[in-house]
Design a protein around this motif. Structure first.
Motif, PDB file in Angstrom:
ATOM      1  N   MET A  97      51.570  51.683  26.987  1.00  0.00           N
ATOM      2  CA  MET A  97      52.608  51.560  26.673  1.00  0.00           C
ATOM      3  C   MET A  97      53.056  50.439  27.905  1.00  0.00           C
ATOM      4  SD  MET A  97      52.965  52.627  23.485  1.00  0.00           S
ATOM      5  CE  MET A  97      54.951  52.555  23.433  1.00  0.00           C
ATOM      6  N   ASN A  98      52.848  49.633  27.955  1.00  0.00           N
ATOM      7  CA  ASN A  98      52.644  49.115  29.153  1.00  0.00           C
ATOM      8  C   ASN A  98      53.993  47.655  28.725  1.00  0.00           C
ATOM      9  OD1 ASN A  98      51.047  47.151  27.735  1.00  0.00           O
ATOM     10  ND2 ASN A  98      50.080  46.292  29.192  1.00  0.00           N
ATOM     11  N   VAL A  99      54.689  47.535  28.087  1.00  0.00           N
ATOM     12  CA  VAL A  99      55.747  47.266  27.417  1.00  0.00           C
ATOM     13  C   VAL A  99      56.899  47.646  27.146  1.00  0.00           C
ATOM     14  CG1 VAL A  99      56.939  45.087  25.807  1.00  0.00           C
ATOM     15  CG2 VAL A  99      54.379  44.999  26.680  1.00  0.00           C
ATOM     16  N   THR A 100      58.216  47.261  27.800  1.00  0.00           N
ATOM     17  CA  THR A 100      59.773  47.633  27.614  1.00  0.00           C
ATOM     18  C   THR A 100      60.064  47.141  26.511  1.00  0.00           C
ATOM     19  OG1 THR A 100      60.180  46.694  29.034  1.00  0.00           O
ATOM     20  CG2 THR A 100      60.099  48.546  30.161  1.00  0.00           C
ATOM     21  N   VAL A 101      60.715  48.357  25.823  1.00  0.00           N
ATOM     22  CA  VAL A 101      61.847  47.575  24.574  1.00  0.00           C
ATOM     23  C   VAL A 101      62.712  46.526  24.943  1.00  0.00           C
ATOM     24  CG1 VAL A 101      63.720  48.333  22.828  1.00  0.00           C
ATOM     25  CG2 VAL A 101      62.147  50.152  23.964  1.00  0.00           C
ATOM     26  N   ARG A 102      63.179  46.138  25.537  1.00  0.00           N
ATOM     27  CA  ARG A 102      64.003  44.542  26.514  1.00  0.00           C
ATOM     28  C   ARG A 102      63.030  43.893  26.167  1.00  0.00           C
ATOM     29  NH1 ARG A 102      67.492  44.233  31.826  1.00  0.00           N
ATOM     30  NH2 ARG A 102      68.867  41.957  31.415  1.00  0.00           N
ATOM     31  N   ARG A 103      61.750  44.008  26.900  1.00  0.00           N
ATOM     32  CA  ARG A 103      61.364  42.348  27.101  1.00  0.00           C
ATOM     33  C   ARG A 103      60.602  42.308  25.830  1.00  0.00           C
ATOM     34  NH1 ARG A 103      59.903  38.507  28.697  1.00  0.00           N
ATOM     35  NH2 ARG A 103      57.776  37.217  28.663  1.00  0.00           N
ATOM     36  N   TRP A 104      59.928  43.628  24.787  1.00  0.00           N
ATOM     37  CA  TRP A 104      59.810  43.617  23.442  1.00  0.00           C
ATOM     38  C   TRP A 104      60.409  42.924  22.772  1.00  0.00           C
ATOM     39  CZ3 TRP A 104      61.320  46.024  19.389  1.00  0.00           C
ATOM     40  CH2 TRP A 104      61.313  46.222  17.419  1.00  0.00           C
ATOM     41  N   SER A 105      62.602  42.964  22.526  1.00  0.00           N
ATOM     42  CA  SER A 105      62.633  42.761  22.409  1.00  0.00           C
ATOM     43  C   SER A 105      63.337  41.060  22.943  1.00  0.00           C
ATOM     44  CB  SER A 105      64.597  43.121  22.057  1.00  0.00           C
ATOM     45  OG  SER A 105      64.413  44.515  21.692  1.00  0.00           O
ATOM     46  N   GLN A 106      62.807  40.883  23.762  1.00  0.00           N
ATOM     47  CA  GLN A 106      62.398  39.082  24.245  1.00  0.00           C
ATOM     48  C   GLN A 106      61.669  38.398  23.887  1.00  0.00           C
ATOM     49  OE1 GLN A 106      63.135  39.293  28.965  1.00  0.00           O
ATOM     50  NE2 GLN A 106      63.313  36.617  28.887  1.00  0.00           N
ATOM     51  N   ARG A 107      60.907  39.137  23.665  1.00  0.00           N
ATOM     52  CA  ARG A 107      59.969  37.889  23.172  1.00  0.00           C
ATOM     53  C   ARG A 107      59.422  37.955  21.303  1.00  0.00           C
ATOM     54  NH1 ARG A 107      53.936  40.471  24.858  1.00  0.00           N
ATOM     55  NH2 ARG A 107      53.358  38.759  23.003  1.00  0.00           N
TER      56      ARG A 107
END
Length: 289
Positions: A97-107
């Motif tokens: 789990m090397n992706v944060t929720v914020r980064r995922w939403s941005q992508r």
């Protein structure tokens, strides 16, 4: 003091949840950063991803302690309720789990914006520009030679630049084309153009009327031929209809039943006139037949 410590030690404490299964898949660890944003969901309500082995959405058992790791929950490749299901080899597969929720939403947001702004590959041909007809061609199709000549004469009589007069102001003749005003030159050119095109226009109009008359004659001939095929049947049906009506009226005049109501003189005279009219119609139909 001792009683208080004993009460604290005997009271159960809440433990942190952790992944209790020690089973691990033989497949390599899944790294979220290597997957597309639409292939996993980091919403806290349902953290899941698409299993690469069976291409189905599978929940992720998230680690609650530092020693435990995130894994895919055990799942089957067959639909629910299938007898003797086969477990997917992606079960218990480790997930990084090397992706944060914020980064995922941005992508996800960037991907939607890129898709909406993408242009189609279809080539849209520009419409070819039609050649603009000359002014005389436009007006010439609307005005005939007589109307153009009358417009030219009316302009000459009312324009001082387009007429030649004597010392007393009497009209002599029209001025030359070069000496006329702008409207006068245009009207003169229009009159000359419509005069030259008058024979061709007359011929085109006569040809159009001739084609229209021939087409109407063909339609009338076709109608007559189609009507001739059914004339006998229609005539026989008309005669049979009049004959049936005549028979019914005669039966009304002379009823078969002895106890039938008697007709008055007025009703009998009216029936006799109807019988005479029907007999005349039947005779005419038989004569035309």
């Amino acid at each position: 003091m001792t009683a208080a410590l004993r009460e604290i030690e005997t009271t159960s404490r809440e433990r942190k949840l952790r992944t209790r299964s020690r089973t691990r898949s033989h497949l390599d660890t899944l790294v979220l950063s290597t997957l597309h944003p639409h292939e996993y969901d980091l919403d806290p309500a349902c953290i899941s991803l698409i299993c690469p082995s069976c291409r189905t959405w599978v929940p992720i058992r998230v680690a609650q302690t530092e020693r435990a790791t995130a894994k895919l929950v055990p799942h089957h490749t067959e639909p629910a309720g299938t007898e003797d299901p086969v477990r997917c080899p992606g079960s218990h597969r480790l997930v990084d789990m090397n992706v944060t929720v914020r980064r995922w939403s941005q992508r996800l947001t960037e991907g939607v914006a890129e898709t909406n702004g993408r242009r189609s590959n279809r080539v849209t041909r520009k419409p070819q520009t039609a050649v603009t007809p000359a002014v005389m061609q436009i007006i010439g199709g609307l005005v005939d030679d007589k109307t153009a000549h009358k417009l030219d004469e009316a302009h000459i009589k009312g324009c001082s630049n387009c007429t030649l007069t004597d010392e007393e102001g009497n009209f002599l003749r029209a001025a030359d084309l070069a000496a006329r005003c702008t409207d006068g030159r245009r009207l003169a050119q229009l009159a000359a153009h419509t005069k030259r095109a008058a024979p061709v226009r007359t011929k085109v109009q006569l040809d159009r009327e001739d084609r229209k008359d021939r087409r109407g004659w063909k339609l009338r001939l076709l109608h007559e031929q189609q009507w001739a095929q059914h004339t006998e049947a229609v005539g026989a049906a008309d005669i049979q209809r009049v004959d049936d009506t005549l028979t019914a009226v005669i039966q009304t005049l002379n009823p078969r039943k002895t106890n039938a109501p008697q007709l008055t003189d007025w009703e009998r005279a009216e029936l006799m006139s109807v019988i005479a009219l029907l007999a005349t119609q039947k005779e005419q139909l038989e004569r035309n037949q």
